[in-house]
Design a protein around this motif. Sequence first.
Motif, PDB file in Angstrom:
ATOM      1  N   ALA A  51       0.793  -1.227   0.000  1.00 62.41           N
ATOM      2  CA  ALA A  51       0.000   0.000   0.000  1.00 62.41           C
ATOM      3  C   ALA A  51       0.826   1.277   0.000  1.00 62.41           C
ATOM      4  O   ALA A  51       0.277   2.366  -0.239  1.00 62.41           O
ATOM      5  N   ASP A  82      -4.239   3.274  -6.614  1.00 62.35           N
ATOM      6  CA  ASP A  82      -4.851   2.839  -5.357  1.00 62.35           C
ATOM      7  C   ASP A  82      -5.848   1.707  -5.605  1.00 62.35           C
ATOM      8  O   ASP A  82      -5.996   0.811  -4.770  1.00 62.35           O
ATOM      9  N   LYS A  93      -3.831  -1.409  -5.833  1.00 62.49           N
ATOM     10  CA  LYS A  93      -3.327  -1.766  -4.501  1.00 62.49           C
ATOM     11  C   LYS A  93      -4.425  -2.428  -3.675  1.00 62.49           C
ATOM     12  O   LYS A  93      -4.174  -3.415  -2.968  1.00 62.49           O
TER      13      LYS A  93
END
Length: 304
Positions: A136, A144, A147
């Motif tokens: 992360a 994101d 992730k």
Amino acid sequence: MTDERSSFSARLKANAVAVEALLATLLGPAVRADEIARPENLLAAMRHGVLNGGKRLRPFLVSESAALLGGDAHAALRIGAALECIHCYSLVHDDLPAMDDDDMRRGKPTVHVAFDEATAILAGDSLLTFAFDIVAAPETPISDRQKTMLVVALARAAGHGGMAGGQALDLAAEKCAPDEAGVVLLQSMKTGALLRFACEAGAIIADAPAEDRQRLRAFGEKIGLAFQLADDLLDLTADAAIMGKATGKDAARGKGTIVSLHGQPWAERRLESLVAEAEGLLEPYGARSATLAETARFIANRRN
């Protein structure tokens, strides 16, 4: 064929060196933002459990799967390092007296022997947690959204529905031997789940279509079965000095394995079949998948 194997070995080693270097940096003494301190003894135990050689096969699968589909190489290296933290944490805990009770790992004293049991437990806990930090962190150059997908996939591969659940089934198998379906289930969880993730992660890093993700996931499942079958054969036939750990423990504990159920010749034929099935899944990618295909053969033919 010799040149191909030499090239593959060099590629595998280069990736292992890169992963080891990254892990050494990530597990250095420098305190990072929002950390309070890095206790010296705990950090030393974590490093002992991770920086102890090994083929780094799981990170290699992440990197090669990502490369196949055009994924970012540095992101793949970091996700591979995170996966290796998970794998090594599982080994640290698996070696504990309450579990497999091993004194040697990769030819060196296990963490609880080199330090103590409490420190080994905490080192494993810390490696497990740190893996998700690596995924992360801002330094991992993917979105994101990607992730989040990786965190969910890795958590499910590592947790009670994957590797840890498989370890629980493996411990239970010492008291009540499972049938063949039970053996396959526990092995697909304990060993196969992280290998499946390693291949699927490459597709996530590359932000590839669902079809590619499913194909690489299936490839990972095949090589996961092959890995465990090869491991069972090695436990039966290999020398402990070559393996870097005790061998023959499954038979001594009365654990059921596919090899014990069907015999060595059948297991060797099944191993060949699994490699062929894995290679078949890569056919749509043509020559680009040569390294992954060679990885499947390497898994089946490894000697430690």
